[in-house]
Design a protein around this motif. Sequence first.
Motif, short mmCIF file in Angstrom:
data_model
loop_
_atom_site.label_atom_id
_atom_site.label_comp_id
_atom_site.label_asym_id
_atom_site.label_seq_id
_atom_site.Cartn_x
_atom_site.Cartn_y
_atom_site.Cartn_z
N ALA A 248 -16.48 34.37 -6.40
CA ALA A 248 -15.44 33.46 -5.90
C ALA A 248 -16.04 32.08 -5.71
O ALA A 248 -17.08 31.94 -5.05
CB ALA A 248 -14.88 33.97 -4.58
N PHE B 199 -14.24 29.29 -4.29
CA PHE B 199 -13.13 28.61 -3.63
C PHE B 199 -13.40 27.12 -3.47
O PHE B 199 -12.48 26.31 -3.47
CB PHE B 199 -12.87 29.25 -2.26
N TRP C 287 -7.49 36.79 -8.27
CA TRP C 287 -7.58 37.27 -6.89
C TRP C 287 -6.21 37.78 -6.49
O TRP C 287 -5.26 37.02 -6.39
CB TRP C 287 -8.06 36.16 -5.96
N ARG D 87 -10.73 40.85 -6.13
CA ARG D 87 -10.87 40.53 -7.55
C ARG D 87 -11.56 41.68 -8.26
O ARG D 87 -12.63 42.14 -7.83
CB ARG D 87 -11.70 39.25 -7.72
N ASP E 245 -17.53 30.67 -0.53
CA ASP E 245 -17.87 31.21 -1.83
C ASP E 245 -18.64 32.52 -1.74
O ASP E 245 -19.40 32.75 -0.78
CB ASP E 245 -18.70 30.19 -2.62
#
Length: 261
Positions: A47, A49, A62, A100, A255
């Motif tokens: 991830a 983000f 996601w 995910r 993250d």
Amino acid sequence: MRPIRTLVLLPAVLLAACASSPDDGLLASTPIVRALSRESGNVVEVARFSRLSAGASLPDDWRPWGLRSGKRLTQYRLVSSAPGTVLEAYADRAATGLHRHIRVDPRHQPILEWGWSVANLIPDADKRYAQRDDSAARLVISFHGDAEKLDFEQRAKLRLIKAVTGDALPYAMLMYVWANELPVDTVLPNPRFDRIRLIVVESGEARVGQWVHYRRNVLEDFRLAFGEEPGDIVSVGVLTDSDNTQHVARSYYADITLRAP
């Protein structure tokens, strides 16, 4: 997650467990392994983000999980915070997650790194009891495995969970959690199903409201929790839930990365 009413469904599920092969759609991890190739390279960005904009839509890969449980929905959105853009989770007596699908060999990329912040602990939450099993923050790692290694009772419980919730579970799950009082590094089974093991990485109020970052060896943690070797990681998710205690929780996830040692 309140206790499941099993008296009517359990006999049929037990018969199905006897008659069926070990993995005839039993494991949610099986179709993921069939559909995805293993991630390569030394770093797997699970991830990122921080590369997204606050207020933007969540990444397509996601996806929510636990929607069929009938629980109120935990709300997830991208917001701005000290590390940049992060994922906010807000649970008002709610219990759904976000995850995910990904396929990673934990022998090659075992190092898990992430950060989170919780705005508040959940009063009365206690990971040892099903009726109080809430967490302001959880990072959930799901694994594939050989269904033939599961005993009769474990297969029966998996079929029961699928029959009641409509969702299958993977072979095994590790949940890294922020607990109220349990000591850091406590390892314990989920109070409802022992193929889910919890590892306490943070406890108490000392760092509530702060950003805390972690580095864990998933390979070693799986061996410690389950006493066996892990199969492929098949999903990574987050879960902020407060349905059992009927409280409100808010947390933030930064993250998430898997990498080689």
